[in-house]
Design an enzyme around this catalytic site. Structure first.
Site, PDB file in Angstrom:
ATOM      1  N   SER A 169      61.529  25.690  35.870  1.00 14.73           N
ATOM      2  CA  SER A 169      62.213  24.814  36.812  1.00 14.73           C
ATOM      3  C   SER A 169      63.674  24.611  36.390  1.00 14.73           C
ATOM      4  CB  SER A 169      61.455  23.486  36.910  1.00 14.73           C
ATOM      5  OG  SER A 169      61.948  22.683  37.946  1.00 14.73           O
ATOM      6  N   ASP A 420      57.361  27.115  47.003  1.00 15.78           N
ATOM      7  CA  ASP A 420      58.015  26.168  46.095  1.00 15.78           C
ATOM      8  C   ASP A 420      58.730  25.088  46.895  1.00 15.78           C
ATOM      9  OD1 ASP A 420      59.478  24.901  44.015  1.00 15.78           O
ATOM     10  OD2 ASP A 420      59.443  26.760  42.867  1.00 15.78           O
ATOM     11  N   HIS A 448      54.885  25.261  42.193  1.00 16.91           N
ATOM     12  CA  HIS A 448      55.999  25.128  41.249  1.00 16.91           C
ATOM     13  C   HIS A 448      55.555  24.964  39.792  1.00 16.91           C
ATOM     14  CE1 HIS A 448      60.153  24.135  40.168  1.00 16.91           C
ATOM     15  NE2 HIS A 448      59.696  23.094  39.499  1.00 16.91           N
TER      16      HIS A 448
END
Length: 471
Positions: A169, A420, A448
């Site tokens: 991320s 996502d 995610h």
């Protein structure tokens, strides 16, 4: 900018169950690399190797680092410190592949001089606070990584001075900044759900991510249609409370706007079920008692980590301001307020939720930070003025060098997720096209947080990209 090695302050070593040999280390680095005499910060990390000593003879190894190549894990956020290595699925995976690991808390997070209201407000007025907070983005994070790399590999042979990185991320954002500024220090880079929207304004980012948030709300209500009425019941109760808010056990306020912020979980594996459980619990309280129990309110407080990691709220929009001349100006609130599904964002607190509209679902927001958060979280209230200055600031340092990325020679392997909700897939694809030599695993079957929820699947695909030759 020339980087000097970090100063090693202390280290303590332990052998943990699972045959992990851990060195817990603290380093010292400049607070501001442009003014290295203007104070220092502490960084905390854990160096992880496999213990070669049988568990029944728990002697400790004298070596600080092994001869194996380093792999550094870059956590998401911004603002989240690392979990203990034994709790992270990728630890075993990469130890088995011959690496030693470094889990380093970014500056301002975890145990690395963490951002907190008491300390930040002691620095002076809002302008002084904002100036301090500006030092905690990707640009200085990679300088810290360089300083630590120089320290840890000082006595390593030349072929061990480079290290590998894996960014999840926001950690992927950090990885791309690292590839832009210090590619010579990297052997390889893995990225999961973190191909940053390079060259896109904060407005463009939120225009894309709000679309996915709307989709996830629709999926949520399709799965739990009974929650349409429960959500209305909950927000009507909050709206009709004194001053439209309910005091939380931790000192914050439960407002309608804060309640509707818990949709941040929608993009995670298990996120729909988690929000349903929260909504069900709140509705059950109202049916049985006509108030929320302490247990329910305490559980609700765990939905957003802004009190635990205030840097997440303070710098969330700033991480998208990737060059001078770009200010966020509360982009999420401005973009969302123009959408009919989130029209209440235009004037939060003024929209009447007291009269439910039969059959019409109320949508939750996603991974967005809004000005009203700085009125409802105790750790953010005192930093509200500084946050306002950060939102207006437009002299940010450039985070990515697109020319360097076009000429990239470092092997990069990425996992990108069609569904996502946090890092838009189409924008991620645009970024991948800007990085020479990148290989990307794309899937619509994972979300995610797959590196945690489905770690073996994701890590196997990343390593397959690395190990299988491309015809």
């Amino acid at each position: 900018m020339a980087i000097q090695p970090a100063r090693l302050l202390s280290r303590r070593q332990h052998v943990l169950p699972g045959m992990l040999h851990i060195n817990e280390v603290f380093f010292e680095v400049p607070k501001n690399y442009a003014a290295p005499k203007a104070g220092t910060l502490k960084l905390f990390g854990r160096v992880v190797n496999r213990s070669e000593i049988p568990a029944v003879v728990p002697r400790l190894q004298p070596e600080f680092v092994s001869k194996k190549p380093f792999l550094v894990y870059l956590e998401g956020g911004p603002g989240m410190g690392n979990q203990p290595p034994q709790d992270v699925p990728l630890t075993k995976h990469f130890l088995d592949r011959g690496y030693q690991l470094l889990y380093l808390d970014y500056r301002g997070t975890g145990l690395s001089t963490p951002i907190n209201a008491k300390h930040v407000t002691s620095l002076g007025d809002a302008a002084a606070q904002a100036d301090y907070l500006k030092l905690f983005r990707q640009d200085n994070i990679v300088r810290d990584l360089e300083a630590v790399r120089l320290c840890l590999t000082e006595h390593s042979p030349r072929d061990r001075k480079q290290w590998s990185i894996i960014g999840q991320s926001f950690g992927g954002f950090v990885s791309l900044t690292y590839l832009s500024k210090y590619p010579q220090s990297l052997r390889e880079s893995f990225i999961t759900g973190g191909l940053a929207p390079i060259g896109k304004t904060p407005e463009a980012v939120y225009e894309a991510t709000f679309k996915k948030v709307i989709e996830r709300n629709q999926v949520y209500y399709q799965k739990f249609p009974e929650d349409v009425e429960r959500v209305w019941q909950t927000i009507s109760h909050i709206s009709n409370s004194t001053d439209g808010a309910i005091r939380l056990p931790g000192g914050g306020l439960l407002t309608v706007e804060r309640f509707l912020s818990i949709g941040i979980a929608f993009g995670m594996h298990g996120g729909l079920n988690a929000i349903h459980s929260q909504v069900l619990k709140m509705a059950a309280d109202l049916d049985q008692f006509n108030f929320f129990t302490r247990s329910t309110l305490t559980g609700f407080e765990q939905n957003l980590g802004f009190d635990v990691a205030p840097i997440y709220a303070l710098l969330h929009e700033a991480i998208y301001c990737d060059k001078p001349g770009v200010a966020s100006n509360w982009a999420a609130a401005r973009v969302g307020g123009k959408l009919k599904e989130f029209s209440w964002l235009a004037e939060p607190g003024k929209t009447e939720f007291t009269q439910p509209r039969a059959g019409e679902p109320v949508f939750f927001t996603g991974e967005m930070v809004f000005p009203f958060h700085f009125d409802t979280f105790p750790e953010l209230v005192e930093l509200k003025d500084a946050a306002g200055l950060l939102a207006k600031y437009d002299e940010w340092e450039e985070l990515y060098d697109e020319d360097a990325l076009r000429k990239n020679e470092v092997p990069v392997y990425a996992a990108s997720f069609v569904e996502d909700m946090y890092v838009d897939f189409d924008l991620a694809r645009e970024t991948a096209r800007k990085v020479k030599g990148i290989r990307v695993y794309e899937t619509n079957g994972l979300y995610h947080n797959a590196v945690r929820a489905r770690s073996e699947e994701v890590l196997a695909e990343l390593c397959r990209l690395r190990d299988d030759p491309k015809d």
